[in-house]
Enzyme design. Sequence first.
Site, PDB file in Angstrom:
ATOM      1  N   VAL A 124       0.905  -0.914   0.160  1.00 42.97           N
ATOM      2  CA  VAL A 124      -0.075   0.032  -0.264  1.00 42.97           C
ATOM      3  C   VAL A 124       1.105   0.775   0.122  1.00 42.97           C
ATOM      4  O   VAL A 124       0.110   1.819  -0.211  1.00 42.97           O
ATOM      5  CB  VAL A 124      -0.728  -0.105   1.281  1.00 42.97           C
ATOM      6  CG1 VAL A 124      -0.122   0.353   2.724  1.00 42.97           C
ATOM      7  CG2 VAL A 124      -1.968   1.115   0.816  1.00 42.97           C
ATOM      8  N   TYR A 125       2.120   0.961   0.146  1.00 39.13           N
ATOM      9  CA  TYR A 125       3.097   2.398  -0.115  1.00 39.13           C
ATOM     10  C   TYR A 125       3.093   2.667  -1.471  1.00 39.13           C
ATOM     11  O   TYR A 125       4.216   2.230  -2.082  1.00 39.13           O
ATOM     12  CB  TYR A 125       4.430   2.177   0.995  1.00 39.13           C
ATOM     13  CG  TYR A 125       4.586   1.486   2.016  1.00 39.13           C
ATOM     14  CD1 TYR A 125       3.574   2.423   3.190  1.00 39.13           C
ATOM     15  CD2 TYR A 125       5.411   1.896   2.696  1.00 39.13           C
ATOM     16  CE1 TYR A 125       3.220   1.672   4.851  1.00 39.13           C
ATOM     17  CE2 TYR A 125       6.008   1.272   4.134  1.00 39.13           C
ATOM     18  CZ  TYR A 125       4.574   1.175   5.507  1.00 39.13           C
ATOM     19  OH  TYR A 125       4.609   0.998   6.299  1.00 39.13           O
ATOM     20  N   SER A 126       2.674   4.116  -1.130  1.00 39.58           N
ATOM     21  CA  SER A 126       2.660   4.292  -2.825  1.00 39.58           C
ATOM     22  C   SER A 126       2.072   3.571  -3.465  1.00 39.58           C
ATOM     23  O   SER A 126       2.352   3.269  -4.705  1.00 39.58           O
ATOM     24  CB  SER A 126       4.282   4.903  -3.152  1.00 39.58           C
ATOM     25  OG  SER A 126       4.111   6.322  -2.593  1.00 39.58           O
ATOM     26  N   ASP A 127       1.176   2.850  -3.662  1.00 36.39           N
ATOM     27  CA  ASP A 127       0.554   1.460  -4.133  1.00 36.39           C
ATOM     28  C   ASP A 127       1.448   0.910  -5.275  1.00 36.39           C
ATOM     29  O   ASP A 127       1.858   0.846  -6.082  1.00 36.39           O
ATOM     30  CB  ASP A 127      -0.361   2.793  -6.132  1.00 36.39           C
ATOM     31  CG  ASP A 127      -0.987   3.619  -4.836  1.00 36.39           C
ATOM     32  OD1 ASP A 127      -2.056   2.867  -4.185  1.00 36.39           O
ATOM     33  OD2 ASP A 127      -2.163   4.489  -6.062  1.00 36.39           O
ATOM     34  N   GLY A 128       2.709  -0.037  -3.978  1.00 35.32           N
ATOM     35  CA  GLY A 128       3.488  -0.726  -4.528  1.00 35.32           C
ATOM     36  C   GLY A 128       4.885   0.213  -4.942  1.00 35.32           C
ATOM     37  O   GLY A 128       5.681  -0.716  -5.618  1.00 35.32           O
TER      38      GLY A 128
END
Length: 345
Positions: free
Chosen positions: A61-65
């Site tokens: 979920v960090y920056s959408d992968g």
Amino acid sequence: MEHRRLGASGLSVPELSFGTGTFAGRGDLFGAWGDTDARGARRLLDICLEAGVTLFDSADVYSDGAAEEVLGAAIRGRRDQVLISTKAGLPMGGGPGEAGTSRSRLIASVEAALRRLGTDHIDIFQPHAFDAATPVDEVLAALDDLVGAGKIRYLGASNFSGWELMKSLAAADRHGRTRYVAHQVYYSLVGRDYEWELMPLAHDQGVGALVWSPLGWGRLTGALGRGRPLPAGSRLHRTARFGPPVENERLYQVTDVLDQLVEETGRTVPQIAINWLLRRPTVSSVIIGARDERQLRDNLGAVGWSLTPEQVARLDQASAHTAPYPYYPYRAQDGFAQLNPPLVA
């Protein structure tokens, strides 16, 4: 850099690890945290490895992968020098299969993380939150299969409540499946709720804490304090709503003592706050984050020295607050404390 066992496992981890929430910088929350690209990440990893920090934590979920992709680029050619921790389970979209820890989503999430990281295995994998919609046995069976396939080495949980973690550990024991040996938790001088139930559980069950946000969601950087209100350019204006609230007076009680200790020790506020955490029971590693080299080097200065017992006691007193029922009787000096002595005062 001291190394510690991760819970009751045989894995040794450094007392400080590095979080990649500042990598890539996509979205409202992570865009406020930082936007380190692959080149910048390689430089930060160089500094970490030189200091003995070998564990790097991320999440899908960090920056959408994209944070995993940046981390993968930064470790290219030196995978054997590092440990990778990552997480999955929080929503990645609005579709029915884009959240949770069902068997299908766990398998797909691990495969996607391996591709983004450019590796064939994850050293520590953690469900990012408890999924009440999926049976615990299904979660554990899927994770056990991934461990058996060599795609995951060790399992942890993240942001579980006490009953959720204990239910999972009991189910793993009942069926002979791989146990969680780590729990990634929020713990700081202005957020000591971890001590009430999760710490005793971790001590009893051999689960090591991987501490996130050790600076209280950015409140313990030295910028905030009595007479020092939130600066106009602080990222807390954008991110505070995502984290646990802290009453101003409680924050100032802690920062008053931290300011005193800065004068006494010559250390910075972040170094003192992190050093306090490193002496707490069950803590295996404290995850530090940094947007630049200056922040990273400052945080690395939290190790290699110790606060005195008297200084620790002052921080303990300033940061203490009454636990809710049924935990508060166990902290009192009466029969409850004799039956259930606290791990920390």
